[in-house]
Scaffold this motif. Structure first.
Motif, PDB file in Angstrom:
ATOM      1  N   ASP A 154       1.769  -2.516   5.282  1.00 44.36           N
ATOM      2  CA  ASP A 154       0.799  -1.462   5.784  1.00 44.36           C
ATOM      3  C   ASP A 154       0.268  -1.998   6.933  1.00 44.36           C
ATOM      4  O   ASP A 154      -0.108  -1.321   8.000  1.00 44.36           O
ATOM      5  CB  ASP A 154      -0.362  -1.489   4.617  1.00 44.36           C
ATOM      6  N   VAL A 155      -0.007  -3.344   7.120  1.00 44.82           N
ATOM      7  CA  VAL A 155      -0.648  -4.075   8.213  1.00 44.82           C
ATOM      8  C   VAL A 155       0.072  -4.051   9.160  1.00 44.82           C
ATOM      9  O   VAL A 155      -0.125  -3.921  10.590  1.00 44.82           O
ATOM     10  CB  VAL A 155      -1.344  -5.476   7.746  1.00 44.82           C
ATOM     11  N   LEU A 156       1.442  -4.625   8.992  1.00 43.66           N
ATOM     12  CA  LEU A 156       2.146  -4.996  10.398  1.00 43.66           C
ATOM     13  C   LEU A 156       3.129  -3.771  10.852  1.00 43.66           C
ATOM     14  O   LEU A 156       3.728  -3.761  11.959  1.00 43.66           O
ATOM     15  CB  LEU A 156       3.152  -6.215   9.917  1.00 43.66           C
ATOM     16  N   SER A 157       3.377  -2.638   9.889  1.00 42.41           N
ATOM     17  CA  SER A 157       4.118  -1.580  10.502  1.00 42.41           C
ATOM     18  C   SER A 157       3.228  -0.563  11.330  1.00 42.41           C
ATOM     19  O   SER A 157       2.032  -0.609  11.021  1.00 42.41           O
ATOM     20  CB  SER A 157       4.892  -1.006   9.463  1.00 42.41           C
ATOM     21  N   GLU A 158       3.868   0.254  11.958  1.00 38.62           N
ATOM     22  CA  GLU A 158       3.149   1.438  12.633  1.00 38.62           C
ATOM     23  C   GLU A 158       2.684   2.591  11.562  1.00 38.62           C
ATOM     24  O   GLU A 158       1.717   3.087  11.474  1.00 38.62           O
ATOM     25  CB  GLU A 158       4.010   2.223  13.705  1.00 38.62           C
ATOM     26  N   ARG A 159       3.835   2.671  10.734  1.00 36.84           N
ATOM     27  CA  ARG A 159       3.811   3.524   9.423  1.00 36.84           C
ATOM     28  C   ARG A 159       4.657   3.290   8.296  1.00 36.84           C
ATOM     29  O   ARG A 159       5.429   2.539   8.673  1.00 36.84           O
ATOM     30  CB  ARG A 159       3.703   5.028   9.908  1.00 36.84           C
ATOM     31  N   TRP A 160       4.339   3.545   7.089  1.00 39.99           N
ATOM     32  CA  TRP A 160       5.315   3.344   5.925  1.00 39.99           C
ATOM     33  C   TRP A 160       5.086   4.572   4.953  1.00 39.99           C
ATOM     34  O   TRP A 160       4.107   5.132   5.088  1.00 39.99           O
ATOM     35  CB  TRP A 160       5.142   1.976   5.469  1.00 39.99           C
ATOM     36  N   GLY A 161       5.873   4.767   4.091  1.00 39.79           N
ATOM     37  CA  GLY A 161       5.938   5.634   2.995  1.00 39.79           C
ATOM     38  C   GLY A 161       7.097   5.478   1.840  1.00 39.79           C
ATOM     39  O   GLY A 161       7.790   4.515   2.237  1.00 39.79           O
ATOM     40  N   ALA A 162       6.902   6.451   1.156  1.00 38.57           N
ATOM     41  CA  ALA A 162       7.954   6.273  -0.017  1.00 38.57           C
ATOM     42  C   ALA A 162       8.261   7.872  -0.340  1.00 38.57           C
ATOM     43  O   ALA A 162       7.409   8.815  -0.123  1.00 38.57           O
ATOM     44  CB  ALA A 162       7.268   5.445  -1.340  1.00 38.57           C
ATOM     45  N   GLU A 163       9.547   7.925  -0.623  1.00 31.06           N
ATOM     46  CA  GLU A 163       9.986   9.406  -0.810  1.00 31.06           C
ATOM     47  C   GLU A 163      10.643   9.175  -2.192  1.00 31.06           C
ATOM     48  O   GLU A 163      11.562   8.447  -2.319  1.00 31.06           O
ATOM     49  CB  GLU A 163      10.778   9.747   0.201  1.00 31.06           C
ATOM     50  N   LEU A 164      10.631  10.305  -2.914  1.00 32.95           N
ATOM     51  CA  LEU A 164      11.361  10.435  -4.182  1.00 32.95           C
ATOM     52  C   LEU A 164      12.867  10.789  -3.754  1.00 32.95           C
ATOM     53  O   LEU A 164      12.982  12.197  -3.026  1.00 32.95           O
ATOM     54  CB  LEU A 164      10.621  11.411  -5.349  1.00 32.95           C
ATOM     55  N   LEU A 165      13.672  10.589  -4.387  1.00 31.65           N
ATOM     56  CA  LEU A 165      15.025  11.029  -4.010  1.00 31.65           C
ATOM     57  C   LEU A 165      15.490  11.744  -5.678  1.00 31.65           C
ATOM     58  O   LEU A 165      15.207  11.364  -6.416  1.00 31.65           O
ATOM     59  CB  LEU A 165      15.952   9.915  -3.665  1.00 31.65           C
ATOM     60  N   PRO A 166      16.635  12.165  -5.617  1.00 30.77           N
ATOM     61  CA  PRO A 166      17.127  12.963  -6.870  1.00 30.77           C
ATOM     62  C   PRO A 166      17.291  11.723  -7.767  1.00 30.77           C
ATOM     63  O   PRO A 166      17.271  12.089  -9.138  1.00 30.77           O
ATOM     64  CB  PRO A 166      18.484  13.593  -6.249  1.00 30.77           C
ATOM     65  N   ARG A 167      17.757  10.562  -7.538  1.00 34.37           N
ATOM     66  CA  ARG A 167      17.771   9.397  -8.471  1.00 34.37           C
ATOM     67  C   ARG A 167      17.242   8.197  -7.897  1.00 34.37           C
ATOM     68  O   ARG A 167      17.737   7.213  -7.496  1.00 34.37           O
ATOM     69  CB  ARG A 167      19.372   9.372  -8.748  1.00 34.37           C
ATOM     70  N   GLY A 168      15.929   8.055  -8.065  1.00 34.96           N
ATOM     71  CA  GLY A 168      15.268   7.059  -7.366  1.00 34.96           C
ATOM     72  C   GLY A 168      14.248   7.252  -6.372  1.00 34.96           C
ATOM     73  O   GLY A 168      13.855   8.469  -6.223  1.00 34.96           O
ATOM     74  N   LYS A 169      13.980   6.480  -5.562  1.00 37.39           N
ATOM     75  CA  LYS A 169      13.387   6.589  -4.351  1.00 37.39           C
ATOM     76  C   LYS A 169      13.930   5.675  -2.969  1.00 37.39           C
ATOM     77  O   LYS A 169      14.572   4.800  -3.225  1.00 37.39           O
ATOM     78  CB  LYS A 169      11.750   6.100  -4.711  1.00 37.39           C
ATOM     79  N   GLY A 170      13.109   6.036  -2.119  1.00 41.54           N
ATOM     80  CA  GLY A 170      13.415   5.353  -0.780  1.00 41.54           C
ATOM     81  C   GLY A 170      12.062   4.741  -0.294  1.00 41.54           C
ATOM     82  O   GLY A 170      11.034   5.792  -0.097  1.00 41.54           O
ATOM     83  N   VAL A 171      11.680   3.554   0.059  1.00 41.14           N
ATOM     84  CA  VAL A 171      10.504   3.069   0.594  1.00 41.14           C
ATOM     85  C   VAL A 171      10.881   2.588   2.048  1.00 41.14           C
ATOM     86  O   VAL A 171      11.790   1.863   2.102  1.00 41.14           O
ATOM     87  CB  VAL A 171       9.992   1.733  -0.265  1.00 41.14           C
ATOM     88  N   TRP A 172      10.120   3.211   3.000  1.00 38.30           N
ATOM     89  CA  TRP A 172      10.528   2.690   4.413  1.00 38.30           C
ATOM     90  C   TRP A 172       9.267   2.278   5.091  1.00 38.30           C
ATOM     91  O   TRP A 172       8.077   2.687   4.861  1.00 38.30           O
ATOM     92  CB  TRP A 172      11.048   4.202   5.148  1.00 38.30           C
ATOM     93  N   PHE A 173       9.572   1.701   6.231  1.00 38.06           N
ATOM     94  CA  PHE A 173       8.537   1.386   7.378  1.00 38.06           C
ATOM     95  C   PHE A 173       9.311   1.749   8.712  1.00 38.06           C
ATOM     96  O   PHE A 173      10.351   1.698   8.832  1.00 38.06           O
ATOM     97  CB  PHE A 173       8.227  -0.074   7.346  1.00 38.06           C
ATOM     98  N   GLU A 174       8.414   1.899   9.516  1.00 32.76           N
ATOM     99  CA  GLU A 174       8.595   2.155  11.066  1.00 32.76           C
ATOM    100  C   GLU A 174       7.875   1.165  11.835  1.00 32.76           C
ATOM    101  O   GLU A 174       6.626   1.052  11.665  1.00 32.76           O
ATOM    102  CB  GLU A 174       8.537   3.753  11.383  1.00 32.76           C
ATOM    103  N   LEU A 175       8.652   0.779  12.907  1.00 34.56           N
ATOM    104  CA  LEU A 175       8.113  -0.177  13.781  1.00 34.56           C
ATOM    105  C   LEU A 175       8.120   0.620  15.229  1.00 34.56           C
ATOM    106  O   LEU A 175       9.669   1.173  15.579  1.00 34.56           O
ATOM    107  CB  LEU A 175       8.890  -1.518  13.919  1.00 34.56           C
ATOM    108  N   LYS A 176       7.257   0.578  16.000  1.00 30.35           N
ATOM    109  CA  LYS A 176       7.218   0.989  17.586  1.00 30.35           C
ATOM    110  C   LYS A 176       8.138   0.123  18.270  1.00 30.35           C
ATOM    111  O   LYS A 176       7.871  -0.892  18.535  1.00 30.35           O
ATOM    112  CB  LYS A 176       5.747   1.363  17.958  1.00 30.35           C
ATOM    113  N   ILE A 177       9.097   0.781  19.117  1.00 25.26           N
ATOM    114  CA  ILE A 177       9.830   0.059  19.829  1.00 25.26           C
ATOM    115  C   ILE A 177       9.032   0.272  21.592  1.00 25.26           C
ATOM    116  O   ILE A 177       9.104   1.280  21.950  1.00 25.26           O
ATOM    117  CB  ILE A 177      11.364   0.351  20.257  1.00 25.26           C
ATOM    118  N   ARG A 178       8.738  -0.873  21.952  1.00 23.78           N
ATOM    119  CA  ARG A 178       8.186  -0.788  23.291  1.00 23.78           C
ATOM    120  C   ARG A 178       9.036  -1.083  24.282  1.00 23.78           C
ATOM    121  O   ARG A 178       9.514  -2.468  24.721  1.00 23.78           O
ATOM    122  CB  ARG A 178       6.883  -1.630  23.456  1.00 23.78           C
TER     123      ARG A 178
END
Length: 182
Positions: A154-178
């Protein structure tokens, strides 16, 4: 994004261990991969993992704590290949946190990683078979060894989240590329 179907099985680093990709071969390939030590997995599949991730494919690994190290190395290698030295430390740290959470909290036999880049952004996703979504908790700094991973994300990424998938979940983060001007 699809769940854990046939297309994903084909990108599994051990998928070529089976003869023709049938269910029995998939199970056999997974069992063979699970018998390898983390060092053997790293040696056998490291180059292929980097190639697959660099091609924005999903890479499957057995769900074992020792594989967090492999995930970190793959992310470092891809970021170096993509010439993103400014993201090496944070990419390694956060990918390790998501992989460790997936291995620690999901009861499945596999986790997967996916790394992608689009103009101005880098995205890393870790998938597992649990449908329990992560939450941001406040760990007691004096008594708890665990509970800081998602806070770091939460602190170090620009944004993050989680998405339910048909069988499980995906947890992701995004970083800004300067991007640096050439």
């Amino acid at each position: 994004m699809a769940g854990w179907g046939e297309a994903e099985r084909a990108s599994h680093p051990g998928a070529d261990l089976g003869a023709d990709g049938q269910a029995a071969d998939w199970s056999s390939a997974l069992e063979t991969l699970e018998l390898l030590t983390h060092r053997q997995v790293e040696e056998e599949y490291f180059r292929r993992l980097c190639e697959l991730v660099g091609a924005e494919q999903e890479v499957f690994l057995p769900s074992r704590p020792q594989l967090v190290r492999v995930v970190r190395r793959v992310v470092l290698t891809v970021l170096e290949a993509w010439r993103l030295p400014q993201l090496l430390e944070v990419g390694e740290l956060l990918s390790g946190e998501l992989a460790a959470n997936a291995i620690r909290h999901a009861s499945g036999r596999m986790v997967s990683i996916r790394l992608s880049r689009r103009p101005g952004w880098l995205r890393l996703e870790v998938r597992d078979s649990s449908r329990a979504l992560p939450c941001l908790i406040m760990a007691d700094p004096g008594t708890s060894e665990h509970g800081y991973g998602i806070k770091l994300v939460d602190v170090l990424s620009e944004r993050w989240g989680a998405e339910l998938l048909p069988r499980g979940k995906g947890v992701w983060f995004e970083l800004k590329i300067r991007e640096r001007p050439v």
